[in-house]
Design a protein around this motif. Sequence first.
Motif, short mmCIF file in Angstrom:
data_model
loop_
_atom_site.label_atom_id
_atom_site.label_comp_id
_atom_site.label_asym_id
_atom_site.label_seq_id
_atom_site.Cartn_x
_atom_site.Cartn_y
_atom_site.Cartn_z
N HIS A 145 62.45 28.56 41.85
CA HIS A 145 61.65 28.92 42.96
C HIS A 145 60.23 28.61 42.86
O HIS A 145 59.58 28.93 42.08
CB HIS A 145 61.96 30.34 43.51
N CYS A 188 49.06 33.92 35.57
CA CYS A 188 50.05 34.32 36.57
C CYS A 188 51.23 34.02 36.22
O CYS A 188 51.67 33.04 36.38
CB CYS A 188 49.33 33.82 37.86
N LEU A 232 61.28 34.97 40.99
CA LEU A 232 62.06 35.27 42.20
C LEU A 232 63.18 36.00 42.19
O LEU A 232 63.77 36.51 43.18
CB LEU A 232 61.90 33.82 43.24
N LYS A 243 51.60 41.08 46.17
CA LYS A 243 52.71 40.76 46.96
C LYS A 243 52.45 39.66 47.70
O LYS A 243 53.68 38.94 48.23
CB LYS A 243 53.06 42.12 47.69
N ALA A 276 49.97 35.83 48.44
CA ALA A 276 48.94 34.77 47.72
C ALA A 276 47.60 35.40 48.32
O ALA A 276 46.55 35.37 47.59
CB ALA A 276 49.10 33.48 48.53
C1 B12 Z 1 63.86 28.88 49.21
C2 B12 Z 1 64.85 29.66 48.41
C3 B12 Z 1 65.55 29.03 47.43
C4 B12 Z 1 65.55 27.41 47.06
C5 B12 Z 1 64.12 27.41 46.17
C6 B12 Z 1 63.44 26.10 46.46
C7 B12 Z 1 61.93 26.15 46.10
N1 B12 Z 1 61.37 24.91 45.59
O1 B12 Z 1 61.12 27.15 45.80
C8 B12 Z 1 66.88 27.08 46.45
C9 B12 Z 1 67.71 26.63 47.42
C10 B12 Z 1 66.57 26.16 45.25
C11 B12 Z 1 67.27 28.40 45.87
C12 B12 Z 1 67.94 28.66 44.65
C13 B12 Z 1 68.45 29.91 44.19
N2 B12 Z 1 68.22 31.03 45.00
CO1 B12 Z 1 66.75 31.22 46.31
N3 B12 Z 1 65.88 31.85 47.72
C14 B12 Z 1 65.05 31.11 48.56
C15 B12 Z 1 64.53 31.92 49.75
C16 B12 Z 1 65.52 31.77 50.81
C17 B12 Z 1 63.01 31.71 50.20
C18 B12 Z 1 62.28 31.83 49.07
C19 B12 Z 1 60.86 31.25 49.56
O2 B12 Z 1 60.28 30.19 49.27
N4 B12 Z 1 60.00 32.11 50.34
C20 B12 Z 1 58.56 31.76 51.09
C21 B12 Z 1 57.61 31.95 50.10
C22 B12 Z 1 56.23 31.48 50.85
O3 B12 Z 1 57.72 33.29 49.89
P1 B12 Z 1 57.70 33.69 48.34
O4 B12 Z 1 58.48 32.78 47.58
O5 B12 Z 1 58.20 35.19 48.33
O6 B12 Z 1 56.13 33.70 47.64
C23 B12 Z 1 55.21 34.84 48.11
C24 B12 Z 1 55.25 35.98 47.27
O7 B12 Z 1 56.36 36.04 46.55
C25 B12 Z 1 54.05 35.74 46.17
N5 B12 Z 1 54.21 35.34 45.10
C26 B12 Z 1 55.04 34.00 44.79
N6 B12 Z 1 55.02 33.90 43.51
C27 B12 Z 1 54.00 34.61 42.89
C28 B12 Z 1 53.28 34.71 41.63
C29 B12 Z 1 52.17 35.43 41.53
C30 B12 Z 1 51.46 35.62 39.99
C31 B12 Z 1 51.65 36.40 42.55
C32 B12 Z 1 50.57 37.16 42.50
C33 B12 Z 1 52.37 36.20 43.79
C34 B12 Z 1 53.35 35.20 44.04
O8 B12 Z 1 53.25 35.03 46.96
C35 B12 Z 1 53.68 33.97 47.65
C36 B12 Z 1 52.95 33.47 48.98
O9 B12 Z 1 52.53 34.69 49.88
C37 B12 Z 1 64.73 33.53 48.94
C38 B12 Z 1 64.80 34.51 49.98
C39 B12 Z 1 63.62 34.95 50.82
N7 B12 Z 1 63.81 35.37 52.01
O10 B12 Z 1 62.62 35.39 49.84
C40 B12 Z 1 65.89 33.11 48.25
C41 B12 Z 1 66.21 34.10 46.86
C42 B12 Z 1 64.81 34.09 46.06
N8 B12 Z 1 66.98 33.25 46.17
C43 B12 Z 1 68.06 33.99 45.54
C44 B12 Z 1 68.95 33.28 44.78
C45 B12 Z 1 70.06 34.37 44.17
C46 B12 Z 1 69.10 31.96 44.26
C47 B12 Z 1 69.98 31.31 43.34
C48 B12 Z 1 70.24 32.21 42.19
C49 B12 Z 1 71.16 30.90 44.24
C50 B12 Z 1 72.30 30.38 43.61
N9 B12 Z 1 73.54 31.39 43.61
O11 B12 Z 1 72.42 29.19 43.17
C51 B12 Z 1 69.41 29.99 42.90
C52 B12 Z 1 68.33 30.14 42.07
C53 B12 Z 1 68.50 29.17 40.96
C54 B12 Z 1 67.53 29.32 39.89
N10 B12 Z 1 67.79 29.06 38.61
O12 B12 Z 1 66.45 29.83 40.02
C55 B12 Z 1 67.91 35.55 45.89
C56 B12 Z 1 67.19 36.50 44.55
C57 B12 Z 1 67.74 37.62 44.62
C58 B12 Z 1 67.67 38.20 43.39
N11 B12 Z 1 66.68 39.40 43.65
O13 B12 Z 1 67.75 37.96 42.08
C59 B12 Z 1 66.87 35.47 47.13
C60 B12 Z 1 66.21 36.41 47.28
C61 B12 Z 1 67.89 35.21 48.35
C62 B12 Z 1 68.86 36.54 48.29
N12 B12 Z 1 68.57 37.44 49.47
O14 B12 Z 1 69.74 36.81 47.53
N13 B12 Z 1 66.36 29.58 46.46
#
Ligand code: B12
Length: 215
Positions: free
Chosen positions: A104, A147, A151, A199, A201
Amino acid sequence: MVKEEIFKDISNAVVSCKKDSVKSTVEKAFHEGIPPEVIIEKGIIRGMDEVGVLFESGKLFLPHLVLASDAMEAGISVLEKELQEVENEKLGIIVIGTVEGDVHDIGKIIVSSMLRISGFEVYDLGRDVPLQDFIDKVKETHADMLCISALTTISLSRQKELIEMLMEQDLRDSVKVMIGGAAASMEWAEKIGADCYAKNAVEAVAKIKSLFLQK
Ligand code: B12
């Protein structure tokens, strides 16, 4: 044009993967004087969050997700380009990446871009990064901050391992550590001895700035 409408246009363009439209609406917002971090928060992140929710609920599929994140990066690069023109002194050096075993990176890309836009020198190692690579980059760049994004529940333990490795290699006192990503939390940060957690960016930039001011 009302700001809220501009934000909506950016967010809709991200959701519908219209790269050119994301670029032009972001440019428009920038030239209207809206601060880049607000454009990212209220336009781009809102769009990506919506894409994440639609993806999770099965309403759209992986190719759409990839195209939307391309559109997101195109919008961010417009802002980075505009800001490159104004070369300011850097506020500090930051190394960031998503830990080994975790692919991710959408949210992490947003965090690193926001930090760059806010005046930090950022080394983004990407996703699925071997833990020793984080440490090597911290040493090479004399980074002030590390940092770490995680995920999934499984990759959370890597954040802990990386902090332990910093201690073993006598680097823990020379670099601050911030953790984030959907699986992390404030409690987890305290438990593993990180300096802070954010939580999203916007919060990450605010917390890092306040940590740097304390130095
Ligand atoms: C898109 C996505 C994917 C994409 C990722 C594409 C990519 N290039 O990132 C793909 C399809 C590849 C994927 C794969 C998988 N995924 Co996925 N994915 C998601 C999803 C739907 C959205 C994540 C996202 O991009 N959100 C949008 C961004 C903007 O938000 P964010 O990531 O949360 O980032 C914000 C904050 O978290 C924070 N943040 C992020 N990083 C950092 C770092 C620091 C230092 C700081 C301070 C803040 C910070 O700031 C960001 C911006 O404000 C989530 C569900 C969800 N709604 O979160 C599941 C999710 C994360 N995935 C999940 C899973 C299980 C998987 C897989 C294992 C699925 C599978 N069975 O194959 C695989 C993982 C494979 C691996 N080895 O990593 C689970 C994780 C559950 C868990 N707790 O373990 C989730 C939560 C879905 C679920 N509800 O089950 N996934």
